[in-house]
Design a protein around this motif. Structure first.
Motif, short mmCIF file in Angstrom:
data_model
loop_
_atom_site.label_atom_id
_atom_site.label_comp_id
_atom_site.label_asym_id
_atom_site.label_seq_id
_atom_site.Cartn_x
_atom_site.Cartn_y
_atom_site.Cartn_z
N GLY A 85 39.63 37.42 44.14
CA GLY A 85 38.39 38.19 44.20
C GLY A 85 38.44 39.50 43.44
N ILE A 86 39.61 40.12 43.36
CA ILE A 86 39.77 41.36 42.61
C ILE A 86 41.00 41.23 41.72
N PRO A 87 41.06 42.00 40.63
CA PRO A 87 42.24 41.93 39.75
C PRO A 87 43.51 42.34 40.49
N THR A 88 44.62 41.76 40.11
CA THR A 88 45.91 42.11 40.68
C THR A 88 46.80 42.71 39.60
N ASN A 89 47.83 43.43 40.03
CA ASN A 89 48.73 44.10 39.09
C ASN A 89 49.92 43.22 38.75
N LEU A 90 50.16 43.05 37.47
CA LEU A 90 51.38 42.42 36.99
C LEU A 90 52.30 43.54 36.50
N ILE A 91 53.48 43.68 37.11
CA ILE A 91 54.38 44.80 36.82
C ILE A 91 55.53 44.31 35.95
N PHE A 92 55.68 44.93 34.79
CA PHE A 92 56.77 44.61 33.87
C PHE A 92 57.46 45.93 33.51
N GLY A 93 58.59 46.19 34.17
CA GLY A 93 59.27 47.47 33.96
C GLY A 93 58.38 48.61 34.39
N GLN A 94 58.10 49.49 33.46
CA GLN A 94 57.22 50.63 33.74
C GLN A 94 55.75 50.32 33.43
N HIS A 95 55.48 49.12 32.99
CA HIS A 95 54.13 48.77 32.56
C HIS A 95 53.40 48.00 33.66
N ILE A 96 52.13 48.28 33.82
CA ILE A 96 51.28 47.56 34.76
C ILE A 96 50.13 46.93 33.99
N ILE A 97 50.02 45.62 34.11
CA ILE A 97 48.98 44.87 33.41
C ILE A 97 48.03 44.30 34.45
N GLN A 98 46.75 44.47 34.22
CA GLN A 98 45.74 43.93 35.13
C GLN A 98 45.57 42.43 34.91
N SER A 99 45.77 41.66 35.95
CA SER A 99 45.53 40.21 35.88
C SER A 99 44.08 39.95 36.30
N GLU A 100 43.25 39.63 35.33
CA GLU A 100 41.81 39.55 35.57
C GLU A 100 41.22 38.16 35.32
N SER A 101 42.00 37.26 34.78
CA SER A 101 41.46 35.93 34.48
C SER A 101 42.50 34.87 34.80
N GLY A 102 42.04 33.65 34.95
CA GLY A 102 42.93 32.53 35.16
C GLY A 102 43.46 32.43 36.58
N THR A 103 44.29 31.42 36.80
CA THR A 103 44.92 31.21 38.10
C THR A 103 46.39 31.61 38.02
N GLN A 104 46.98 31.91 39.17
CA GLN A 104 48.36 32.37 39.22
C GLN A 104 49.32 31.18 39.21
N GLN A 105 50.34 31.28 38.40
CA GLN A 105 51.37 30.24 38.39
C GLN A 105 52.05 30.16 39.75
N GLY A 106 52.17 28.95 40.28
CA GLY A 106 52.78 28.76 41.58
C GLY A 106 51.81 28.73 42.74
N ASP A 107 50.56 29.08 42.49
CA ASP A 107 49.55 29.03 43.56
C ASP A 107 49.23 27.57 43.87
N PRO A 108 49.40 27.13 45.12
CA PRO A 108 49.16 25.73 45.44
C PRO A 108 47.72 25.27 45.25
N VAL A 109 46.78 26.21 45.25
CA VAL A 109 45.39 25.81 45.00
C VAL A 109 44.90 26.32 43.64
N GLY A 110 45.84 26.72 42.79
CA GLY A 110 45.45 27.17 41.46
C GLY A 110 44.76 26.08 40.67
N GLY A 111 45.26 24.84 40.80
CA GLY A 111 44.62 23.72 40.11
C GLY A 111 43.20 23.49 40.58
N LEU A 112 42.98 23.67 41.89
CA LEU A 112 41.63 23.53 42.45
C LEU A 112 40.71 24.59 41.88
#
Length: 267
Positions: A85-112
């Motif tokens: 429903g809202i963007p989530t933060n992807l943290i890589f070292g000191q960098h924070i990237i907004q995850s705003e599109s697509g489904t999350q890898q490993g989510d059991p209902v991502g395919g749905l």
């Protein structure tokens, strides 16, 4: 699961909640191509198109996902809303990237979630007066279209025009077009492609379905397997080698037994 399956099957998606959906898609296409090959004159204007989408799981629109799940599967709206429903933060070292599109890898209902976005895009395409096709099926982002050249072309071009709004983009280099030799020029001009395949040389979702390409498919498969096994033998640890070996052929062999025996049984 039953509600999701019935909703998505109605929109030709067979990858989610459908037992044996992949096998059904392969066999349906095989039977259709067999009919077309049986009478090249009567079916001279037929075309079979394989669609592939660019990075589709990562780029599908979450906004369209939320709209679609509330309309098509309201029972799943709460979970998908919490997850996307809202963007989530992807943290890589000191960098924070907004995850705003697509489904999350490993989510059991991502395919749905992905399938719902594609189903909504298809609804919009259907609403734009796209004609009925002889065949349309989707296994996640792998689409199969078959029918008269003008009908398939209308759906094809409507998909290109409408699907962008849903985060989808077709990969021209991965799309394949098959037809009778007499229709080659018309297909190339209509779909702006440089080459076409014969109906007897088609492969779909890892299986040969053309009727006469089983030998070539099996030879290519054997070559790939030999190369893989040579690399496994060279691995330094026996445990790692055994693990890789167990996973390399475990899924492919049953899949081919279920979907490719009509083309491979004589080999």
């Amino acid at each position: 699961r039953q509600s999701a399956a019935s909703t998505l099957i109605a929109r030709r998606q067979v990858a989610v909640g459908v037992s044996g959906g992949l096998d059904a898609a392969v066999h349906a296409a095989r039977r259709l191509l067999a009919i077309w090959r049986s009478d090249p004159v009567r079916f001279s204007s037929k075309v079979f198109v394989k669609l592939d989408l660019r990075n589709a799981f990562n780029l599908c629109s979450r906004e369209k996902m939320m709209e679609g799940v509330r309309r098509l599967l309201p029972d799943g709206a709460s979970y998908l809303s919490q997850a996307y429903g809202i963007p989530t933060n992807l943290i890589f070292g000191q960098h924070i990237i907004q995850s705003e599109s697509g489904t999350q890898q490993g989510d059991p209902v991502g395919g749905l979630g992905f399938a719902i976005v594609l189903a909504c895009a298809r609804d919009a395409i259907t609403a734009s007066n796209s004609p009925e096709l002889d065949l349309e099926s989707w296994f996640f982002d792998d689409g199969s279209l078959g029918g008269d050249i003008p009908s398939v072309a209308t759906f094809f071009h409507n998909f290109d025009r409408i699907s962008v709004e849903y985060g989808f983009e077709r990969r021209p280099d991965k799309c394949e077009f098959s037809c009778h030799e007499s229709a080659h020029q018309e297909v190339c001009a209509t779909f702006r492609c440089e080459r076409t395949n014969r109906f007897d040389a088609v492969e779909l979702l890892g299986s040969p379905i053309g009727g006469s390409n089983g030998d070539a498919f099996a030879a290519a498969l054997a070559t790939a397997a030999e190369s893989t096994f040579d690399r496994i033998v060279e691995m330094p640890g026996a445990h790692q080698a055994a693990t890789v070996l167990a996973y390399c052929g475990r899924g492919l062999t049953p899949h081919l037994c279920r979907t490719a025996l009509p083309d491979l049984c004589h080999i």
